[in-house]
Design a protein around this motif. Sequence first.
Motif, mmCIF file in Angstrom:
data_model
loop_
_atom_site.group_PDB
_atom_site.id
_atom_site.type_symbol
_atom_site.label_atom_id
_atom_site.label_comp_id
_atom_site.label_asym_id
_atom_site.label_seq_id
_atom_site.Cartn_x
_atom_site.Cartn_y
_atom_site.Cartn_z
ATOM 1 N N SER A 287 6.862 2.314 5.153
ATOM 2 C CA SER A 287 6.609 3.538 5.160
ATOM 3 C C SER A 287 7.730 5.127 3.760
ATOM 4 O O SER A 287 6.936 5.607 4.171
ATOM 5 N N MET A 288 8.350 3.971 3.420
ATOM 6 C CA MET A 288 9.123 4.397 2.422
ATOM 7 C C MET A 288 7.978 4.521 1.125
ATOM 8 O O MET A 288 7.423 5.676 1.176
ATOM 9 N N PHE A 289 7.143 3.723 0.474
ATOM 10 C CA PHE A 289 5.963 4.026 0.265
ATOM 11 C C PHE A 289 4.742 5.016 0.481
ATOM 12 O O PHE A 289 4.609 5.494 -0.720
ATOM 13 N N THR A 290 5.200 4.544 1.468
ATOM 14 C CA THR A 290 4.057 5.450 2.506
ATOM 15 C C THR A 290 4.352 7.305 1.915
ATOM 16 O O THR A 290 3.689 8.014 1.606
ATOM 17 N N VAL A 291 5.130 7.353 2.202
ATOM 18 C CA VAL A 291 5.837 9.104 2.039
ATOM 19 C C VAL A 291 5.796 9.048 1.029
ATOM 20 O O VAL A 291 5.694 9.910 0.430
ATOM 21 N N VAL A 292 6.484 8.300 0.278
ATOM 22 C CA VAL A 292 6.924 8.621 -1.199
ATOM 23 C C VAL A 292 5.206 8.921 -2.731
ATOM 24 O O VAL A 292 5.298 9.341 -2.718
ATOM 25 N N SER A 293 4.030 7.731 -1.604
ATOM 26 C CA SER A 293 3.544 7.766 -3.015
ATOM 27 C C SER A 293 2.110 8.469 -1.952
ATOM 28 O O SER A 293 1.054 8.906 -2.305
ATOM 29 N N GLY A 294 1.776 8.644 -0.700
ATOM 30 C CA GLY A 294 1.393 9.013 -0.151
ATOM 31 C C GLY A 294 0.210 8.376 0.140
ATOM 32 O O GLY A 294 -1.169 8.756 1.278
ATOM 33 N N ASN A 295 -0.114 7.169 0.157
ATOM 34 C CA ASN A 295 -1.479 6.282 -0.220
ATOM 35 C C ASN A 295 -0.686 4.726 0.654
ATOM 36 O O ASN A 295 0.565 4.741 1.271
ATOM 37 N N ARG A 296 -1.376 4.186 2.069
ATOM 38 C CA ARG A 296 -0.488 3.291 2.761
ATOM 39 C C ARG A 296 -0.508 1.926 2.309
ATOM 40 O O ARG A 296 -1.824 1.580 1.271
ATOM 41 N N VAL A 297 0.290 0.994 2.252
ATOM 42 C CA VAL A 297 -0.371 -0.079 1.964
ATOM 43 C C VAL A 297 -1.349 -1.003 2.253
ATOM 44 O O VAL A 297 -1.793 -1.485 1.621
#
Length: 165
Positions: free
Chosen positions: A77-87
Amino acid sequence: MVNTPPSSSTVSRTVLLLLRVLIFVFLLIALILIAIVKQTDDQTGAEIKFNDIYAYRYMISTIIIGFAYNLLQMAFSMFTVVSGNRVLSGDGGYLFDFFGDKIISYLLISGSAAGFGVTVELGRGVPSNSFIEKANASASLLLIGFLLTAIASTFTSFALPKKAN
């Protein structure tokens, strides 16, 4: 400079991250409480801990599994919020989120129910003591963790791909 409101997907990602952080906090406190529970038997002098009671072992197992899953999802979720892309991109990522949340929420509620059940049985006819109170508090926090995971599951269901029948 035009102020545009954030998109609904950005808001839902942020809310989901907030839910994951809250779940993390509740499960961490529940884990600490059940791990420190111990009592000395007045008659025998033996020390009783959580791992002496099978239902509490199950409860701590569900907490640890839920904690590990939530930690992974919190990082995603942190990655998605920060980058805008999903892992995990594509349909598989959305399905992993949805079914993972469902399975973990069911595990958490079963652990909470086991904890409540054994706490009630141990407390019958015994004056309230710190062992029972801490175990009950841990089961209560686990129940809150379940509720928050169920809410997160609802949010992840909104992101499921729409399939035509």
